[in-house]
Motif scaffolding. Structure first.
Motif, PDB file in Angstrom:
ATOM      1  N   ASP A  53      29.624  45.766  34.614  1.00  0.00           N
ATOM      2  CA  ASP A  53      30.908  45.173  34.239  1.00  0.00           C
ATOM      3  C   ASP A  53      31.804  46.211  33.572  1.00  0.00           C
ATOM      4  O   ASP A  53      33.015  46.253  33.819  1.00  0.00           O
ATOM      5  N   LEU A  54      31.203  47.055  32.709  1.00  0.00           N
ATOM      6  CA  LEU A  54      31.983  48.099  32.049  1.00  0.00           C
ATOM      7  C   LEU A  54      32.533  49.083  33.074  1.00  0.00           C
ATOM      8  O   LEU A  54      33.698  49.485  32.999  1.00  0.00           O
ATOM      9  N   ARG A  55      31.707  49.441  34.036  1.00  0.00           N
ATOM     10  CA  ARG A  55      32.155  50.388  35.055  1.00  0.00           C
ATOM     11  C   ARG A  55      33.360  49.822  35.813  1.00  0.00           C
ATOM     12  O   ARG A  55      34.360  50.518  36.033  1.00  0.00           O
ATOM     13  N   ALA A  56      33.267  48.567  36.205  1.00  0.00           N
ATOM     14  CA  ALA A  56      34.365  47.939  36.941  1.00  0.00           C
ATOM     15  C   ALA A  56      35.615  47.822  36.071  1.00  0.00           C
ATOM     16  O   ALA A  56      36.740  48.039  36.546  1.00  0.00           O
ATOM     17  N   TRP A  57      35.429  47.493  34.795  1.00  0.00           N
ATOM     18  CA  TRP A  57      36.556  47.360  33.870  1.00  0.00           C
ATOM     19  C   TRP A  57      37.266  48.688  33.680  1.00  0.00           C
ATOM     20  O   TRP A  57      38.492  48.758  33.728  1.00  0.00           O
ATOM     21  N   VAL A  58      36.505  49.753  33.464  1.00  0.00           N
ATOM     22  CA  VAL A  58      37.095  51.081  33.289  1.00  0.00           C
ATOM     23  C   VAL A  58      37.792  51.516  34.571  1.00  0.00           C
ATOM     24  O   VAL A  58      38.942  51.986  34.546  1.00  0.00           O
ATOM     25  N   GLN A  59      37.111  51.394  35.694  1.00  0.00           N
ATOM     26  CA  GLN A  59      37.658  51.851  36.968  1.00  0.00           C
ATOM     27  C   GLN A  59      38.978  51.148  37.286  1.00  0.00           C
ATOM     28  O   GLN A  59      39.898  51.761  37.831  1.00  0.00           O
ATOM     29  N   GLY A  60      39.085  49.877  36.927  1.00  0.00           N
ATOM     30  CA  GLY A  60      40.293  49.119  37.212  1.00  0.00           C
ATOM     31  C   GLY A  60      41.493  49.558  36.414  1.00  0.00           C
ATOM     32  O   GLY A  60      42.634  49.178  36.744  1.00  0.00           O
ATOM     33  N   ARG A  61      41.289  50.368  35.380  1.00  0.00           N
ATOM     34  CA  ARG A  61      42.378  50.825  34.525  1.00  0.00           C
ATOM     35  C   ARG A  61      42.713  52.303  34.725  1.00  0.00           C
ATOM     36  O   ARG A  61      43.565  52.840  34.028  1.00  0.00           O
ATOM     37  N   LEU A  62      42.037  52.942  35.656  1.00  0.00           N
ATOM     38  CA  LEU A  62      42.297  54.341  35.960  1.00  0.00           C
ATOM     39  C   LEU A  62      43.117  54.465  37.239  1.00  0.00           C
ATOM     40  O   LEU A  62      43.216  53.525  38.025  1.00  0.00           O
ATOM     41  N   ASP A  63      43.686  55.645  37.449  1.00  0.00           N
ATOM     42  CA  ASP A  63      44.341  55.926  38.726  1.00  0.00           C
ATOM     43  C   ASP A  63      43.269  56.242  39.756  1.00  0.00           C
ATOM     44  O   ASP A  63      42.378  57.064  39.494  1.00  0.00           O
ATOM     45  N   PRO A  64      43.325  55.618  40.926  1.00  0.00           N
ATOM     46  CA  PRO A  64      42.332  55.954  41.953  1.00  0.00           C
ATOM     47  C   PRO A  64      42.507  57.384  42.435  1.00  0.00           C
ATOM     48  O   PRO A  64      43.625  57.909  42.468  1.00  0.00           O
ATOM     49  N   ILE A  65      41.404  58.011  42.782  1.00  0.00           N
ATOM     50  CA  ILE A  65      41.456  59.388  43.263  1.00  0.00           C
ATOM     51  C   ILE A  65      42.376  59.493  44.479  1.00  0.00           C
ATOM     52  O   ILE A  65      43.107  60.485  44.638  1.00  0.00           O
ATOM     53  N   GLU A  66      42.382  58.460  45.308  1.00  0.00           N
ATOM     54  CA  GLU A  66      43.202  58.485  46.514  1.00  0.00           C
ATOM     55  C   GLU A  66      44.691  58.575  46.205  1.00  0.00           C
ATOM     56  O   GLU A  66      45.491  58.979  47.054  1.00  0.00           O
TER      57      GLU A  66
END
Length: 212
Positions: free
Chosen positions: A5-18
């Motif tokens: 859940d933490l991984r998904a939460w953090v990832q959702g607030r970052l800029d995607p590499i793409e």
């Protein structure tokens, strides 16, 4: 919060590499706490660089892997840093971050799952740094490069993301100007300057309006 859940939460607030290379919004810098002082980005191009923000997923909580720079280095001697360095020509920031982590501390890239990009950070020493956030699964073996790294340590992610631990300090620079900066003392280590600034920017990105 469970690791997944933490991984998904953090990832959702970052800029995607793409999305790298698209129009950049907010940037952070050494000059955020020093309004009115000259930012080198205003009068000369900055050198592209990248750091890895390694979030280690231990069973009892997530930590951030950090280093203390070797005392023999010419710049930022003995300071706490995230693994990283200058981008080679034609190299993507995430490739730089993973390469430097391998070269500096022996962190094999197979242990790292990239989550995204945090807020770009400009330094007074002339670098435009892309912080690359990656989750690191346990089981890795680290070997510090003695030419670059004096010590490897981990600090709890929760500690670094707690604004109560974000101190504002100041010192007189070589040009006589008083410079203000963030500092995050942890045990016997002092995380300060650009490293603390990037961690503060990550905190502001993750927690948004809560990071007032």
């Amino acid at each position: 919060m469970k690791p997944a859940d933490l991984r998904a939460w953090v990832q959702g607030r970052l800029d995607p590499i793409e999305a790298y290379g698209a129009a950049v919004g907010k940037r952070a810098s050494d000059f955020d706490l020093n309004p009115g002082q000259l930012n080198p980005a205003q009068d000369r191009p900055l050198s592209p660089a990248a750091v890895l923000v390694p979030l280690v997923e231990h069973e009892d909580g997530v930590t951030v892997l950090l280093t203390r720079r070797a005392d023999t280095l010419r710049s930022h001697t003995g300071q706490v840093a995230l693994p990283g360095g200058r981008c080679d020509p034609g190299e993507w920031p995430w490739d730089t971050a993973l390469r430097e982590a391998e070269e500096e501390v022996g962190l094999a890239r197979d242990f790292v799952t990239l989550a995204g990009l945090s807020t770009p950070y400009q330094t007074g020493s002339g670098f435009d740094i892309t912080p690359v956030v990656g989750f690191v699964r346990p089981g890795f073996a680290l070997v510090p490069n003695p030419a670059e790294v004096a010590e490897i340590f981990e600090a709890p992610f929760a500690f670094l993301m707690n604004p109560d631990n974000h101190e504002r300090r100041s010192m007189k620079a070589s040009d006589g100007m008083l410079r203000h900066f963030y500092a995050m003392p942890y045990q016997e280590q002092l995380i300060w300057g650009a490293t603390a600034g990037m961690l503060r920017a990550l905190y502001e990105r993750l927690f948004g309006a809560e990071a007032a």
